[in-house]
Design a protein around this motif. Structure first.
Motif, PDB file in Angstrom:
ATOM      1  N   UNK A 105       0.837  -1.207   0.000  1.00  0.00           N
ATOM      2  CA  UNK A 105       0.000   0.000   0.000  1.00  0.00           C
ATOM      3  C   UNK A 105       0.869   1.253   0.000  1.00  0.00           C
ATOM      4  N   UNK A 106       1.872   1.295   0.884  1.00  0.00           N
ATOM      5  CA  UNK A 106       2.755   2.455   0.955  1.00  0.00           C
ATOM      6  C   UNK A 106       3.548   2.588  -0.345  1.00  0.00           C
ATOM      7  N   UNK A 107       3.991   1.479  -0.910  1.00  0.00           N
ATOM      8  CA  UNK A 107       4.765   1.527  -2.153  1.00  0.00           C
ATOM      9  C   UNK A 107       3.922   2.079  -3.300  1.00  0.00           C
ATOM     10  N   UNK A 108       2.647   1.690  -3.356  1.00  0.00           N
ATOM     11  CA  UNK A 108       1.753   2.222  -4.395  1.00  0.00           C
ATOM     12  C   UNK A 108       1.593   3.732  -4.240  1.00  0.00           C
ATOM     13  N   UNK A 109       1.425   4.192  -3.014  1.00  0.00           N
ATOM     14  CA  UNK A 109       1.237   5.627  -2.771  1.00  0.00           C
ATOM     15  C   UNK A 109       2.498   6.413  -3.136  1.00  0.00           C
ATOM     16  N   UNK A 110       3.669   5.840  -2.877  1.00  0.00           N
ATOM     17  CA  UNK A 110       4.934   6.532  -3.165  1.00  0.00           C
ATOM     18  C   UNK A 110       5.522   6.143  -4.518  1.00  0.00           C
ATOM     19  N   UNK A 111       4.719   5.520  -5.370  1.00  0.00           N
ATOM     20  CA  UNK A 111       5.203   5.130  -6.689  1.00  0.00           C
ATOM     21  C   UNK A 111       5.775   6.347  -7.426  1.00  0.00           C
ATOM     22  N   UNK A 112       6.913   6.134  -8.050  1.00  0.00           N
ATOM     23  CA  UNK A 112       7.558   7.214  -8.795  1.00  0.00           C
ATOM     24  C   UNK A 112       8.504   8.063  -7.968  1.00  0.00           C
ATOM     25  N   UNK A 113       8.551   7.875  -6.668  1.00  0.00           N
ATOM     26  CA  UNK A 113       9.471   8.623  -5.801  1.00  0.00           C
ATOM     27  C   UNK A 113      10.776   7.838  -5.705  1.00  0.00           C
ATOM     28  N   UNK A 114      11.793   8.327  -6.373  1.00  0.00           N
ATOM     29  CA  UNK A 114      13.076   7.619  -6.359  1.00  0.00           C
ATOM     30  C   UNK A 114      13.815   7.789  -5.041  1.00  0.00           C
ATOM     31  N   UNK A 115      13.363   8.709  -4.205  1.00  0.00           N
ATOM     32  CA  UNK A 115      14.001   8.934  -2.913  1.00  0.00           C
ATOM     33  C   UNK A 115      13.226   8.283  -1.760  1.00  0.00           C
ATOM     34  N   UNK A 116      12.415   7.255  -2.094  1.00  0.00           N
ATOM     35  CA  UNK A 116      11.668   6.503  -1.094  1.00  0.00           C
ATOM     36  C   UNK A 116      11.791   5.020  -1.422  1.00  0.00           C
ATOM     37  N   UNK A 117      12.104   4.216  -0.403  1.00  0.00           N
ATOM     38  CA  UNK A 117      12.181   2.769  -0.565  1.00  0.00           C
ATOM     39  C   UNK A 117      11.331   2.097   0.506  1.00  0.00           C
ATOM     40  N   UNK A 118      10.710   0.994   0.144  1.00  0.00           N
ATOM     41  CA  UNK A 118       9.961   0.186   1.101  1.00  0.00           C
ATOM     42  C   UNK A 118      10.731  -1.109   1.312  1.00  0.00           C
ATOM     43  N   UNK A 119      10.948  -1.475   2.577  1.00  0.00           N
ATOM     44  CA  UNK A 119      11.715  -2.669   2.902  1.00  0.00           C
ATOM     45  C   UNK A 119      10.971  -3.491   3.943  1.00  0.00           C
ATOM     46  N   UNK A 120      10.915  -4.786   3.693  1.00  0.00           N
ATOM     47  CA  UNK A 120      10.286  -5.692   4.649  1.00  0.00           C
ATOM     48  C   UNK A 120      11.317  -6.067   5.709  1.00  0.00           C
ATOM     49  N   UNK A 121      10.926  -5.902   6.963  1.00  0.00           N
ATOM     50  CA  UNK A 121      11.805  -6.266   8.060  1.00  0.00           C
ATOM     51  C   UNK A 121      11.501  -5.463   9.301  1.00  0.00           C
ATOM     52  N   UNK A 122      12.179  -5.842  10.377  1.00  0.00           N
ATOM     53  CA  UNK A 122      12.011  -5.123  11.639  1.00  0.00           C
ATOM     54  C   UNK A 122      12.609  -3.727  11.577  1.00  0.00           C
ATOM     55  N   UNK A 123      13.687  -3.601  10.785  1.00  0.00           N
ATOM     56  CA  UNK A 123      14.413  -2.344  10.681  1.00  0.00           C
ATOM     57  C   UNK A 123      14.911  -2.171   9.263  1.00  0.00           C
ATOM     58  N   UNK A 124      15.341  -0.960   8.958  1.00  0.00           N
ATOM     59  CA  UNK A 124      15.855  -0.652   7.627  1.00  0.00           C
ATOM     60  C   UNK A 124      17.181  -1.375   7.401  1.00  0.00           C
ATOM     61  N   UNK A 125      17.317  -1.968   6.221  1.00  0.00           N
ATOM     62  CA  UNK A 125      18.594  -2.554   5.832  1.00  0.00           C
ATOM     63  C   UNK A 125      19.517  -1.483   5.270  1.00  0.00           C
ATOM     64  N   UNK A 126      18.940  -0.478   4.666  1.00  0.00           N
ATOM     65  CA  UNK A 126      19.688   0.651   4.122  1.00  0.00           C
ATOM     66  C   UNK A 126      20.159   1.527   5.281  1.00  0.00           C
ATOM     67  N   UNK A 127      21.406   1.989   5.263  1.00  0.00           N
ATOM     68  CA  UNK A 127      21.852   2.887   6.340  1.00  0.00           C
ATOM     69  C   UNK A 127      21.019   4.173   6.363  1.00  0.00           C
TER      70      UNK A 127
END
Length: 165
Positions: A15-37
């Protein structure tokens, strides 16, 4: 700024990914915490204040330094809640002038304002933020209003940072 939205629920992330579609400065990640620093995590006061300090706020987001050595990010951004007042029966309710403002929009916009203020007054800026949906109490796979409100506030934040002609 780069946003990393985290949840363990595929449906919520979709749902969040659909809403932020086209935003190259937003990533959605599955997990307890961000894998990206990231430099900071957005966390509701319910989860953050007792652990990291600060006090409940109805006006401004707080950026708290994590000195606990608990493995979480060095900075914790605690969004405010909408200002409250007591009604004639003694019950708490949102002040009338804030009733029409969506809670997620208020939290996001005030958090982005706090980041701008932080970046203007600190040598090391906040350039990447994790929005941990469970820790924001927004991990609801059928809620469209929260991601839309965050997108609106993020677009306003990005527009404010662009040089005006």
């Amino acid at each position: 700024m780069y946003l990393v939205i985290t949840s363990q629920k595929n449906e919520t992330l979709d749902r969040w990914q659909r809403v932020f579609e086209g935003c190259t400065d937003v990533a959605c990640q599955k997990g307890l915490r961000a894998e990206t620093p990231v430099d900071a995590v957005l966390m509701a006061g319910l989860f953050a204040l007792e652990r990291y300090g600060g006090r409940p706020s109805f006006a401004e987001a707080q950026i708290l330094e994590n000195r606990r050595g608990d493995g979480w990010h060095d900075l914790v951004i605690v969004p405010p809640t909408r200002p409250m007042t007591k009604d004639s029966e003694g019950n708490w309710k949102v002040r009338a002038e804030y009733e029409a403002i969506q809670p997620a929009y208020f939290a996001a916009s005030r958090s982005f304002q706090a980041i701008v203020q932080w970046n203007n007054s600190h040598e090391v800026p906040i350039s990447a933020v994790e929005i941990n949906l469970p820790l924001m109490n927004m991990d609801n796979p059928v809620d469209d209003s929260s991601p839309r409100a965050f997108r609106e506030a993020f677009e306003e934040y990005r527009g404010h940072l662009l040089p005006h002609a």
